[in-house]
Motif scaffolding. Structure first.
Motif, PDB file in Angstrom:
ATOM      1  N   ASP A  46      36.404  -5.064 -11.180  1.00  0.00           N
ATOM      2  CA  ASP A  46      37.563  -6.278 -11.159  1.00  0.00           C
ATOM      3  C   ASP A  46      37.892  -6.545 -12.386  1.00  0.00           C
ATOM      4  O   ASP A  46      38.105  -7.545 -12.845  1.00  0.00           O
ATOM      5  N   GLY A  47      37.693  -5.523 -13.571  1.00  0.00           N
ATOM      6  CA  GLY A  47      38.185  -6.017 -14.831  1.00  0.00           C
ATOM      7  C   GLY A  47      36.949  -7.023 -15.599  1.00  0.00           C
ATOM      8  O   GLY A  47      37.297  -7.264 -16.880  1.00  0.00           O
ATOM      9  N   VAL A  48      35.881  -7.413 -15.272  1.00  0.00           N
ATOM     10  CA  VAL A  48      35.006  -7.829 -15.786  1.00  0.00           C
ATOM     11  C   VAL A  48      33.577  -7.365 -15.675  1.00  0.00           C
ATOM     12  O   VAL A  48      33.663  -6.526 -14.679  1.00  0.00           O
ATOM     13  N   LEU A  49      32.598  -7.781 -16.065  1.00  0.00           N
ATOM     14  CA  LEU A  49      31.182  -7.220 -15.980  1.00  0.00           C
ATOM     15  C   LEU A  49      30.457  -8.303 -15.303  1.00  0.00           C
ATOM     16  O   LEU A  49      30.280  -9.474 -15.683  1.00  0.00           O
ATOM     17  N   LYS A  50      30.221  -7.952 -13.806  1.00  0.00           N
ATOM     18  CA  LYS A  50      29.296  -8.708 -13.193  1.00  0.00           C
ATOM     19  C   LYS A  50      27.791  -8.802 -13.859  1.00  0.00           C
ATOM     20  O   LYS A  50      27.467  -7.557 -14.154  1.00  0.00           O
ATOM     21  N   SER A  51      27.212  -9.904 -13.842  1.00  0.00           N
ATOM     22  CA  SER A  51      25.926  -9.817 -14.798  1.00  0.00           C
ATOM     23  C   SER A  51      24.726 -10.370 -14.279  1.00  0.00           C
ATOM     24  O   SER A  51      24.872 -11.381 -13.375  1.00  0.00           O
ATOM     25  N   TRP A  52      23.643  -9.898 -14.523  1.00  0.00           N
ATOM     26  CA  TRP A  52      22.237 -10.428 -13.956  1.00  0.00           C
ATOM     27  C   TRP A  52      21.252 -10.362 -15.072  1.00  0.00           C
ATOM     28  O   TRP A  52      21.505  -9.530 -15.980  1.00  0.00           O
ATOM     29  N   ALA A  53      20.608 -11.402 -15.204  1.00  0.00           N
ATOM     30  CA  ALA A  53      19.298 -11.490 -16.366  1.00  0.00           C
ATOM     31  C   ALA A  53      18.054 -11.030 -15.481  1.00  0.00           C
ATOM     32  O   ALA A  53      17.801 -11.552 -14.454  1.00  0.00           O
ATOM     33  N   ILE A  54      17.408  -9.907 -16.032  1.00  0.00           N
ATOM     34  CA  ILE A  54      16.251  -9.308 -15.500  1.00  0.00           C
ATOM     35  C   ILE A  54      15.202  -9.516 -16.587  1.00  0.00           C
ATOM     36  O   ILE A  54      15.188  -8.967 -17.458  1.00  0.00           O
ATOM     37  N   PRO A  55      14.397 -10.728 -16.341  1.00  0.00           N
ATOM     38  CA  PRO A  55      13.208 -10.843 -17.361  1.00  0.00           C
ATOM     39  C   PRO A  55      12.466  -9.672 -17.640  1.00  0.00           C
ATOM     40  O   PRO A  55      12.332  -9.583 -18.753  1.00  0.00           O
ATOM     41  N   LYS A  56      12.147  -8.846 -16.290  1.00  0.00           N
ATOM     42  CA  LYS A  56      11.168  -7.707 -16.950  1.00  0.00           C
ATOM     43  C   LYS A  56      11.795  -6.501 -17.144  1.00  0.00           C
ATOM     44  O   LYS A  56      11.228  -5.568 -17.613  1.00  0.00           O
ATOM     45  N   GLY A  57      13.246  -6.462 -16.889  1.00  0.00           N
ATOM     46  CA  GLY A  57      13.974  -5.194 -17.132  1.00  0.00           C
ATOM     47  C   GLY A  57      13.873  -4.319 -15.729  1.00  0.00           C
ATOM     48  O   GLY A  57      13.092  -4.577 -15.066  1.00  0.00           O
ATOM     49  N   PRO A  58      14.586  -3.460 -15.739  1.00  0.00           N
ATOM     50  CA  PRO A  58      14.804  -2.390 -14.434  1.00  0.00           C
ATOM     51  C   PRO A  58      13.370  -1.804 -14.532  1.00  0.00           C
ATOM     52  O   PRO A  58      12.850  -1.345 -15.581  1.00  0.00           O
ATOM     53  N   SER A  59      12.955  -1.413 -13.358  1.00  0.00           N
ATOM     54  CA  SER A  59      11.839  -0.356 -12.954  1.00  0.00           C
ATOM     55  C   SER A  59      12.288   0.838 -12.527  1.00  0.00           C
ATOM     56  O   SER A  59      12.863   0.570 -11.348  1.00  0.00           O
ATOM     57  N   THR A  60      12.098   1.897 -12.986  1.00  0.00           N
ATOM     58  CA  THR A  60      12.189   3.192 -12.070  1.00  0.00           C
ATOM     59  C   THR A  60      11.204   3.483 -10.958  1.00  0.00           C
ATOM     60  O   THR A  60      11.279   4.400 -10.358  1.00  0.00           O
ATOM     61  N   ASP A  61      10.086   2.400 -10.847  1.00  0.00           N
ATOM     62  CA  ASP A  61       9.177   2.579  -9.826  1.00  0.00           C
ATOM     63  C   ASP A  61       9.693   1.947  -8.326  1.00  0.00           C
ATOM     64  O   ASP A  61      10.114   0.908  -8.493  1.00  0.00           O
ATOM     65  N   PRO A  62      10.067   2.734  -7.397  1.00  0.00           N
ATOM     66  CA  PRO A  62      10.458   2.445  -6.215  1.00  0.00           C
ATOM     67  C   PRO A  62       9.803   1.260  -5.618  1.00  0.00           C
ATOM     68  O   PRO A  62      10.351   0.146  -4.621  1.00  0.00           O
ATOM     69  N   THR A  63       8.625   1.039  -5.892  1.00  0.00           N
ATOM     70  CA  THR A  63       7.772   0.106  -5.064  1.00  0.00           C
ATOM     71  C   THR A  63       7.538  -1.410  -5.857  1.00  0.00           C
ATOM     72  O   THR A  63       7.255  -2.352  -5.663  1.00  0.00           O
ATOM     73  N   VAL A  64       8.592  -1.460  -7.137  1.00  0.00           N
ATOM     74  CA  VAL A  64       8.345  -2.505  -8.005  1.00  0.00           C
ATOM     75  C   VAL A  64       9.998  -2.808  -7.699  1.00  0.00           C
ATOM     76  O   VAL A  64      10.917  -2.470  -7.717  1.00  0.00           O
ATOM     77  N   LYS A  65       9.775  -4.386  -7.201  1.00  0.00           N
ATOM     78  CA  LYS A  65      11.124  -5.196  -7.148  1.00  0.00           C
ATOM     79  C   LYS A  65      11.264  -6.166  -8.424  1.00  0.00           C
ATOM     80  O   LYS A  65      10.431  -6.975  -8.648  1.00  0.00           O
ATOM     81  N   ARG A  66      12.411  -6.142  -9.114  1.00  0.00           N
ATOM     82  CA  ARG A  66      12.365  -6.983 -10.337  1.00  0.00           C
ATOM     83  C   ARG A  66      13.497  -7.917 -10.179  1.00  0.00           C
ATOM     84  O   ARG A  66      14.622  -7.753  -9.628  1.00  0.00           O
ATOM     85  N   LEU A  67      13.109  -9.273 -10.422  1.00  0.00           N
ATOM     86  CA  LEU A  67      13.701 -10.453 -10.193  1.00  0.00           C
ATOM     87  C   LEU A  67      15.261 -10.251 -11.210  1.00  0.00           C
ATOM     88  O   LEU A  67      15.120  -9.949 -12.331  1.00  0.00           O
ATOM     89  N   ALA A  68      16.346 -10.617 -10.704  1.00  0.00           N
ATOM     90  CA  ALA A  68      17.461 -10.487 -11.252  1.00  0.00           C
ATOM     91  C   ALA A  68      18.343 -11.717 -10.939  1.00  0.00           C
ATOM     92  O   ALA A  68      18.816 -11.896  -9.870  1.00  0.00           O
ATOM     93  N   VAL A  69      18.502 -12.677 -11.930  1.00  0.00           N
ATOM     94  CA  VAL A  69      19.291 -13.942 -11.596  1.00  0.00           C
ATOM     95  C   VAL A  69      20.846 -13.610 -12.155  1.00  0.00           C
ATOM     96  O   VAL A  69      20.973 -12.935 -13.370  1.00  0.00           O
TER      97      VAL A  69
END
Ligand code: MN
Length: 189
Positions: free
Chosen positions: A54-77
């Motif tokens: 919708d014309g903006v960037l929806k945003s999340w801060a991820i302390p540890k960054g994205p992980s490509t490991d499907p068993t790892v869940k990363r907090l995204a505030v």
């Protein structure tokens, strides 16, 4: 919705961050939606994950960054919406300013929601595909708690597909490639 909160938090006479304009893309017609991950060396290193909507960037801060490991869940505030022009921002936010520290573009490309992105955000379960330079394939954002203001907590999870990688659990491993030293090589033209 909108970037009022973003603008209110910043002094654009001091910070080099973009103020943003109302809408830089026409509505209606479908176009590829951008995503960006910015490595932000603020008081605590984190990765800002942003999806165009919708014309903006929806945003999340991820302390540890994205992980490509499907068993790892990363907090995204969840944080305030950013203007689209923030998607190409790199630079130093001066000391004393909101989010002071260096910002690098860690990855960027296009994203595609599975089904309705509006419904996904509302329901707290957003499934999507990424086509970036570092991040690819299917991903999931799941809201785990709602909080006052914009600080809802989500988890970012890689879905199992050909781009999943059990070995690559942290973005810190890939910043050693030297891309970080030359972050401009990752910019969209
Ligand atoms: Mn940040």
């Amino acid at each position: 919705m909108g970037t009022k909160e973003y603008v209110a938090k910043r002094n654009f006479k001091i910070t080099p961050e973009p103020r943003g304009t109302k809408k830089t893309r026409s509505r209606g017609k479908q176009h590829p939606l951008m995503f960006v991950v910015q490595e932000h060396h603020a008081s605590h290193l984190h990765y800002d994950f942003r999806l165009e909507m919708d014309g903006v960037l929806k945003s999340w801060a991820i302390p540890k960054g994205p992980s490509t490991d499907p068993t790892v869940k990363r907090l995204a505030v969840e944080v305030e919406d950013h203007p689209l022009s923030y998607g190409s921002f790199e630079g130093e936010i001066p000391k004393g300013e909101y989010g002071a520290g260096q910002v690098y573009i860690w990855d960027t490309g296009v994203w595609q929601p599975k089904g309705s992105a509006h419904e996904g955000l509302e329901k707290g379960r957003l499934e999507f595909n990424l086509k970036g330079k570092r991040l690819h394939g299917n991903w999931l954002l799941v809201r785990t708690s709602r909080a006052a203001g914009n600080k809802n907590q989500w988890l970012l999870i890689k879905r199992s597909d050909e781009y999943a990688d059990l070995e690559e659990a942290s973005p810190k491993a890939t910043t050693k490639t030297g891309l970080k030293k030359n972050p401009r090589s990752l910019r969209l033209s």
